[in-house]
Design an enzyme around this catalytic site. Sequence first.
Site, short mmCIF file in Angstrom:
data_model
loop_
_atom_site.label_atom_id
_atom_site.label_comp_id
_atom_site.label_asym_id
_atom_site.label_seq_id
_atom_site.Cartn_x
_atom_site.Cartn_y
_atom_site.Cartn_z
N VAL A 15 57.91 14.17 58.88
CA VAL A 15 57.35 13.19 57.95
C VAL A 15 56.38 12.30 58.71
O VAL A 15 56.44 12.19 59.93
CB VAL A 15 58.45 12.34 57.28
CG1 VAL A 15 59.32 13.18 56.37
CG2 VAL A 15 59.30 11.62 58.31
N CYS A 16 55.46 11.68 57.97
CA CYS A 16 54.51 10.75 58.58
C CYS A 16 55.28 9.58 59.18
O CYS A 16 56.25 9.15 58.57
CB CYS A 16 53.51 10.24 57.55
SG CYS A 16 52.29 11.47 57.10
N PRO A 17 54.91 9.07 60.32
CA PRO A 17 53.71 9.39 61.10
C PRO A 17 53.92 10.52 62.12
O PRO A 17 53.00 10.86 62.83
CB PRO A 17 53.40 8.08 61.81
CG PRO A 17 54.76 7.51 62.10
CD PRO A 17 55.60 7.89 60.88
N MET A 18 55.12 11.09 62.18
CA MET A 18 55.39 12.12 63.20
C MET A 18 54.52 13.37 63.01
O MET A 18 54.24 14.07 63.97
CB MET A 18 56.87 12.49 63.22
CG MET A 18 57.76 11.39 63.78
SD MET A 18 57.21 10.72 65.38
CE MET A 18 57.42 12.13 66.44
N THR A 19 54.09 13.64 61.78
CA THR A 19 53.23 14.81 61.57
C THR A 19 51.96 14.68 62.39
O THR A 19 51.57 15.61 63.09
CB THR A 19 52.88 14.96 60.08
OG1 THR A 19 52.36 13.72 59.58
CG2 THR A 19 54.09 15.37 59.26
#
Length: 82
Positions: A15-19
């Site tokens: 999920v954002c921000p890990m993407t």
Amino acid sequence: MTEKPNYSLDITNEVCPMTFVKTKLLVERMASGETVEVRLKGAEPLGNVPRSLAELGHEIVSLIPEPGEGPTGIHHLVVCKK
């Protein structure tokens, strides 16, 4: 693009921000001219990851949905490091 990318990354479970973080970390380790194919899904990653990489000066080669996937389903993003 007819050549196989130099790298591949699957962030469909992130999920954002890990993407973007995971994609950016890989691109930073790549040599100029190398490509990565990123598998991603969801409205936020589909909008943010390509836009953020382009803002950093990298080339978005393609962004194509997997067969049968909807507009926010799994897509393949190919990026060339500049």
